[in-house]
Design an enzyme around this catalytic site. Structure first.
Site, PDB file in Angstrom:
ATOM      1  CE  LYS A 122       3.808 -18.243 -40.340  1.00 45.86           C
ATOM      2  NZ  LYS A 122       3.331 -18.661 -39.022  1.00 45.86           N
ATOM      3  CE  LYS A 205      11.036 -17.118 -41.524  1.00 48.45           C
ATOM      4  NZ  LYS A 205      10.326 -16.638 -40.361  1.00 48.45           N
ATOM      5  CE  LYS A 208       9.060 -23.847 -35.271  1.00 48.05           C
ATOM      6  NZ  LYS A 208       8.107 -23.122 -34.449  1.00 48.05           N
TER       7      LYS A 208
HETATM    8  P1  AMP Z   1       9.200 -19.840 -35.056  1.00 48.12           P
HETATM    9  O1  AMP Z   1       9.864 -20.998 -35.702  1.00 48.12           O
HETATM   10  O2  AMP Z   1       8.645 -18.876 -36.052  1.00 48.12           O
HETATM   11  O3  AMP Z   1       8.242 -20.200 -33.951  1.00 48.12           O
HETATM   12  O4  AMP Z   1      10.379 -19.026 -34.370  1.00 48.12           O
HETATM   13  C1  AMP Z   1      10.846 -19.244 -33.051  1.00 48.12           C
HETATM   14  C2  AMP Z   1      12.109 -18.444 -32.801  1.00 48.12           C
HETATM   15  O5  AMP Z   1      13.165 -18.881 -33.651  1.00 48.12           O
HETATM   16  C3  AMP Z   1      11.955 -16.934 -33.061  1.00 48.12           C
HETATM   17  O6  AMP Z   1      12.710 -16.221 -32.106  1.00 48.12           O
HETATM   18  C4  AMP Z   1      12.530 -16.766 -34.439  1.00 48.12           C
HETATM   19  O7  AMP Z   1      13.021 -15.477 -34.665  1.00 48.12           O
HETATM   20  C5  AMP Z   1      13.661 -17.790 -34.407  1.00 48.12           C
HETATM   21  N1  AMP Z   1      13.958 -18.259 -35.760  1.00 48.12           N
HETATM   22  C6  AMP Z   1      13.118 -18.918 -36.598  1.00 48.12           C
HETATM   23  N2  AMP Z   1      13.715 -19.186 -37.776  1.00 48.12           N
HETATM   24  C7  AMP Z   1      14.979 -18.670 -37.685  1.00 48.12           C
HETATM   25  C8  AMP Z   1      16.100 -18.622 -38.568  1.00 48.12           C
HETATM   26  N3  AMP Z   1      16.032 -19.155 -39.768  1.00 48.12           N
HETATM   27  N4  AMP Z   1      17.225 -18.016 -38.124  1.00 48.12           N
HETATM   28  C9  AMP Z   1      17.299 -17.480 -36.884  1.00 48.12           C
HETATM   29  N5  AMP Z   1      16.286 -17.488 -36.002  1.00 48.12           N
HETATM   30  C10 AMP Z   1      15.135 -18.074 -36.384  1.00 48.12           C
END
Ligand code: AMP
Ligand code: TRP
Length: 337
Positions: A122, A205, A208
């Site tokens: 980031k 990955k 968002k």
């Molecule tokens: P975040 O979008 O960073 O707030 O992530 C929220 C949850 O979604 C966390 O448990 C992350 O590990 C999971 N997560 C985010 N992106 C991925 C992805 N590409 N594949 C699997 N899990 C994800």
């Protein structure tokens, strides 16, 4: 999961997880995290948080932040999180999270945080002088979220395992110095869903904060958009539909297909024997759209007021647990309360 406490009282083990109210929640969030929660809430005492204080470690528009916070709550509910079983709340509404984060800051070391890959990713685009301190400290706040509730398991995607490792380190460090206070948590990954890759780049990955919206399928994408994005998704060389490590783009698409349709990889390989990417992609788009349609219908039916009421009662319910843990922490450290 049940454990027997000293008084022979059978108690359920606790799980805790959270998502930031920023950007568009996507299939990776669902398959990596929320899908597991829905299943685990019947086996564990479950706490699901909307981590707004984590979201503000990068600039957020105030109107959008408020909107997204409610939207994430509704997404949890539409995805099957049952507010009669699990507690849902907004992180900033339980002040003990920031209080414990400060205390854990006094235990965390620069070396612990400097190795965090999410921070490195980031902050990579900015000059060191301009990177936010909150972004650097983010894993300590996450440790506080988890440790405040004697969490046994943290169901997340693969990218969060390093952060949970830090929570474990801080729990052990505190316990060693001040006596048993925190449960040492463990991460819990869903099998293939643990890491869903970007549709435009299967080496990174699904995210968002991706630059292109063709990186992800948002949980609010309409069927037409899903078809467009799947059609554009990158593929590997060759035309065979096989699941293998040397075909990372196809492997990712088959994972998504498997997780949303319930079909095994073998069934999928058989189904597309002699067929090409065109048929496979058309069907995959329908599988995704058919999953999203009822989900989005439920999402539409949840009002802001309903979500707000659930969040407020969640915070009320959870606050005494957080307060009790903070009292124990302060008592052990010699902080007057
Ligand atoms: P975040 O979008 O960073 O707030 O992530 C929220 C949850 O979604 C966390 O448990 C992350 O590990 C999971 N997560 C985010 N992106 C991925 C992805 N590409 N594949 C699997 N899990 C994800
Ligand atoms: N850092 C997590 C993410 O970006 C979100 C999060 C914050 C979290 N606190 C948490 C996840 C506690 C699990 C438990 O995905």
């Amino acid at each position: 999961m049940k454990t027997i406490t000293e008084k022979n009282k059978v108690t359920m083990q606790r799980i805790f997880s959270g998502i930031q109210p920023s950007g568009n929640l996507h299939l990776g969030n669902y398959l990596g995290a929320i899908k597991q929660w829905e299943q685990l809430q019947y086996e564990y005492e479950s706490i699901f948080c909307i981590v707004d204080l984590h979201a503000i470690t990068v600039p957020q528009d105030p109107i959008e932040l408020r909107k997204k916070t409610l939207e994430v709550a509704k997404i949890y509910l539409a995805a099957g999180v049952n507010p009669d079983k699990a507690t849902l709340f907004v992180q900033s509404q339980v002040k003990e999270h920031t209080e414990l984060a400060w205390i854990l800051n006094t235990m965390a070391r620069l070396g612990d945080l400097e190795k965090m890959t999410q921070f490195k990713d980031k902050s990579a685009k900015s000059e060191k002088e301009t990177v936010g301190v909150g972004l650097f400290d983010y894993p300590v706040l996450m440790a506080a979220d988890i440790l405040l509730y004697d969490t046994a398991l943290v169901p997340v995607g693969q990218d969060q395992i390093q952060h949970i490792e830090l929570a474990r380190t801080l729990a052990k460090r505190f316990n060693a110095r001040f006596g048993e206070t925190f449960t040492v948590p463990q991460g819990k990954l869903s099998d293939e869903g643990a890491l869903i890759m970007g549709l435009d780049d299967p080496t990174k990955k699904m995210s968002k904060s991706a630059a292109s919206e063709y990186n992800y399928i948002s949980l609010t994408d309409e069927a037409e958009m899903v078809r467009k994005k799947i059609k554009k998704a990158v593929t590997d060389s060759g035309s065979e539909i096989v699941y293998s490590d040397d075909k990372p783009a196809l492997k990712n698409l088959i994972n998504i297909y498997t997780l949303l349709s319930g079909k095994t990889k073998e069934e999928i390989a058989k189904l597309y024997q002699g067929k090409g990417y065109g048929d496979f992609k058309n069907d995959l788009a329908e599988v995704i759209a058919n999953f999203l349609a009822p989900f989005q219908a439920r999402l539409k039916n949840i009002s802001d007021d309903e979500a707000l009421a659930i969040l407020h009662s969640g915070a009320e319910k959870i606050r005494p647990l957080a307060q009790k843990k903070m009292q124990a922490v302060k008592e052990r450290m010699g902080i007057l309360f």
